[in-house]
Enzyme design. Structure first.
Site: not given
Ligand SMILES: [Mg+2]
Length: 372
Positions: A21, A119-120
């Site tokens: 993350d 983002d993950e």
């Molecule tokens: Mg994040």
């Protein structure tokens, strides 16, 4: 009698799962691009003073988070908490580009990458720790590589399933690194506030509290039948999750189908020379992408769109893998360009893509990098 209904709990600890993350991703990208933001309280979202109080926070940097600002909050509310904050309009095109770069790095470690958001992602690296002594070392290397190449920090969780890997990555943000092995499961989950357990949301939380369930330990003490009667299917899942059981697979694109770029040109390219320059630039980018992803290909595809928005594609497939060299890729693009008929009218879009991909082993990559 009720015990007969209990499903036997089998803890499958064979897999090696990583959850990555990126830390406050949009804010971090903005701070990287604009050093002047680095000492600011930064909120990504439209400024309520400029748009009549509307808008929501897309994300905020940690300086803003310490003041209580979080994503999905109204910009107005965020401004009250952080009157000195600097608001920046989100630039999703930029975040998407950077996200792609992060994913190129992921794919060096495994093909089993499941994106969850920009983002993950989850990575299943089972059996991929070959060059590393363990999945922990691989994950460390991955986190380090993202930082070295993109100057972005991430939080990483490593465990044997998705549920635990995600909780692990959330455990110690930002720049966190948490490993949950099979012998750590009880300690890790017992201490967990119940609202941090996936599936426990706004509706379930008050019911949990009514039942006296505040922590993982409290949830663990519940009978499966009781959880099922209160929460239905979710109750069964929670019973298993809090025992560290989660057999969901990482849903990756096992086979990567193509790699490449297209570009639109405004104003359109209106002479042969400009077009050849553009093709060379696309060949350079394609070579970089192939090398970064550790792939080579047998097929090159040229796509073009002219001024009348007519789109054409041409492809060439070789029997052997094509060398990852700019001149070779460029010459193939030129052949395809000539096949289309060369310059006839202005060109709005060009794309150069590699297909029929296969991973290159390390020796060949070294050769390609230094052979030119
Ligand atoms: Mg994040």
């Amino acid at each position: 009698m009720a015990d007969l209904l209990e499903v036997p709990v089998v803890l499958n600890t064979e897999r090696q799962i990583i959850h990555v993350d990126m830390d406050a991703f949009y804010a971090q990208v903005e701070m990287r691009e604009h050093p002047e933001y680095r000492n600011e309280i930064l909120i990504i979202g439209s400024d309520p003073r400029k748009n009549g109080g509307r808008g929501v926070v897309a994300t905020a940097n940690y300086a803003a988070r310490r003041l209580g600002v979080h994503s999905a909050m109204s910009s107005n509310e965020a401004l009250k908490l952080a009157p000195d904050a600097h608001f920046v309009q989100p630039d999703f095109k930029l975040y998407k580009t950077v996200s792609k770069q992060v994913h190129v790095i992921f794919h060096r470690y495994t093909d089993l990458v499941e994106p969850v958001a920009f983002d993950e992602a989850y990575l299943d690296v089972t059996g991929h720790q070959l060059d590393f002594s363990s999945s922990v070392e691989l994950a460390h290397h991955l986190q380090q590589t993202i930082y070295e190449e993109l100057k972005l920090t991430s939080s990483v969780g490593v465990s044997f399933n998705k549920f635990l890997a995600k909780l692990a990555s959330e455990h110690n943000k930002p720049e966190g690194f948490t490993f949950v092995g099979s012998s750590d499961v009880r300690i890790f989950l017992d201490a967990l506030p119940i609202e941090d357990v996936r599936g426990v949301g706004k509706k379930t939380l008050p019911v949990m509290h009514q039942l006296g369930i505040y922590t993982g330990r409290d949830l663990f003490a519940q009978k499966q039948t009781d959880l099922a009667s209160h929460f239905g299917k979710l109750g069964y899942d929670l019973y298993l999750r809090i025992r560290g059981v989660d057999d969901r697979q990482v849903q990756g694109n096992r086979q990567r189908k193509s790699l490449g770029n297209e570009r639109t040109y405004g104003p359109p390219l209106d002479n042969e020379e400009e077009i050849l320059d553009a093709l060379r630039e696309l060949a350079i980018r394609l070579q970089q992408d192939l090398i970064q992803a550790h792939f080579h290909c047998k097929t090159i595809v040229l796509k073009m769109r002219d001024d009348d928005f007519k789109t054409e594609t041409r492809r060439i497939t070789e029997t052997d893998f094509i060398m990852n060299q700019v001149d070779i890729l460029y010459n193939l693009a030129l052949d395809l360009w000539e096949e289309i008929g060369g310059y006839q009218q202005p060109i709005r879009l060009l794309g150069l893509t590699a297909q029929n991909l296969a991973p290159v082993n390390f020796d060949e990559i070294t050769l390609d990098l230094y052979g030119e």
